[in-house]
Design a protein around this motif. Sequence first.
Motif, PDB file in Angstrom:
ATOM      1  N   ASP A 127     -47.210  20.719  -9.594  1.00  0.00           N
ATOM      2  CA  ASP A 127     -46.061  21.026  -8.737  1.00  0.00           C
ATOM      3  C   ASP A 127     -46.484  21.912  -7.568  1.00  0.00           C
ATOM      4  O   ASP A 127     -46.020  21.726  -6.444  1.00  0.00           O
ATOM      5  N   ILE A 128     -47.353  22.872  -7.845  1.00  0.00           N
ATOM      6  CA  ILE A 128     -47.856  23.755  -6.783  1.00  0.00           C
ATOM      7  C   ILE A 128     -48.653  22.938  -5.772  1.00  0.00           C
ATOM      8  O   ILE A 128     -48.488  23.092  -4.563  1.00  0.00           O
ATOM      9  N   GLU A 173     -48.379  19.787  -5.043  1.00  0.00           N
ATOM     10  CA  GLU A 173     -47.451  18.965  -4.254  1.00  0.00           C
ATOM     11  C   GLU A 173     -46.784  19.802  -3.159  1.00  0.00           C
ATOM     12  O   GLU A 173     -46.662  19.374  -2.021  1.00  0.00           O
ATOM     13  N   ARG A 174     -46.375  20.994  -3.509  1.00  0.00           N
ATOM     14  CA  ARG A 174     -45.736  21.892  -2.531  1.00  0.00           C
ATOM     15  C   ARG A 174     -46.719  22.267  -1.421  1.00  0.00           C
ATOM     16  O   ARG A 174     -46.371  22.283  -0.244  1.00  0.00           O
ATOM     17  N   ALA A 204     -47.159  19.749   1.232  1.00  0.00           N
ATOM     18  CA  ALA A 204     -45.998  19.600   2.117  1.00  0.00           C
ATOM     19  C   ALA A 204     -45.953  20.664   3.215  1.00  0.00           C
ATOM     20  O   ALA A 204     -45.185  20.530   4.165  1.00  0.00           O
ATOM     21  N   TYR A 213     -47.871  30.982   0.467  1.00  0.00           N
ATOM     22  CA  TYR A 213     -47.220  30.430  -0.724  1.00  0.00           C
ATOM     23  C   TYR A 213     -47.980  30.851  -1.989  1.00  0.00           C
ATOM     24  O   TYR A 213     -47.384  31.332  -2.951  1.00  0.00           O
ATOM     25  N   ASP A 265     -39.977  30.068   1.003  1.00  0.00           N
ATOM     26  CA  ASP A 265     -40.598  29.657  -0.244  1.00  0.00           C
ATOM     27  C   ASP A 265     -39.558  29.529  -1.353  1.00  0.00           C
ATOM     28  O   ASP A 265     -39.104  30.521  -1.892  1.00  0.00           O
ATOM     29  N   ALA A 281     -40.030  28.609  -4.290  1.00  0.00           N
ATOM     30  CA  ALA A 281     -40.612  28.975  -5.574  1.00  0.00           C
ATOM     31  C   ALA A 281     -40.780  30.476  -5.715  1.00  0.00           C
ATOM     32  O   ALA A 281     -41.322  30.953  -6.696  1.00  0.00           O
TER      33      ALA A 281
END
Length: 98
Positions: free
Chosen positions: A9-10, A12-13, A16, A26, A90, A92
């Motif tokens: 998931d990290i 993928e972020r 982006a 991030y 962010d 997250a």
Amino acid sequence: MTDPPYPRDIAERLRALDTERCGRQYLQGLQLNREQLLALADVLGLAGLHRVSAERIEQRIAKQAVAARDAAAGLRPRGDDPARSRCAPDPASAHRRR
């Protein structure tokens, strides 16, 4: 204490985000430990990082994520121009480790 998102998931972020600088921000916001950074590096296909500092691992991860995305899109590498890009808030940040 909330766990950070999973390495996939990290990754993928990170892909982006617009720039390496945004990627570093991030990652720093997540406050990942060395073991978590190495797991993320593994997901991104980075090797040979077991003997370098956590800061250097963060740099390599951010660079790799942006470069891989740009390569997949057929883009030339670009420098981090703060005037040209802004890091998105962010989402997250709620996952920060304390």
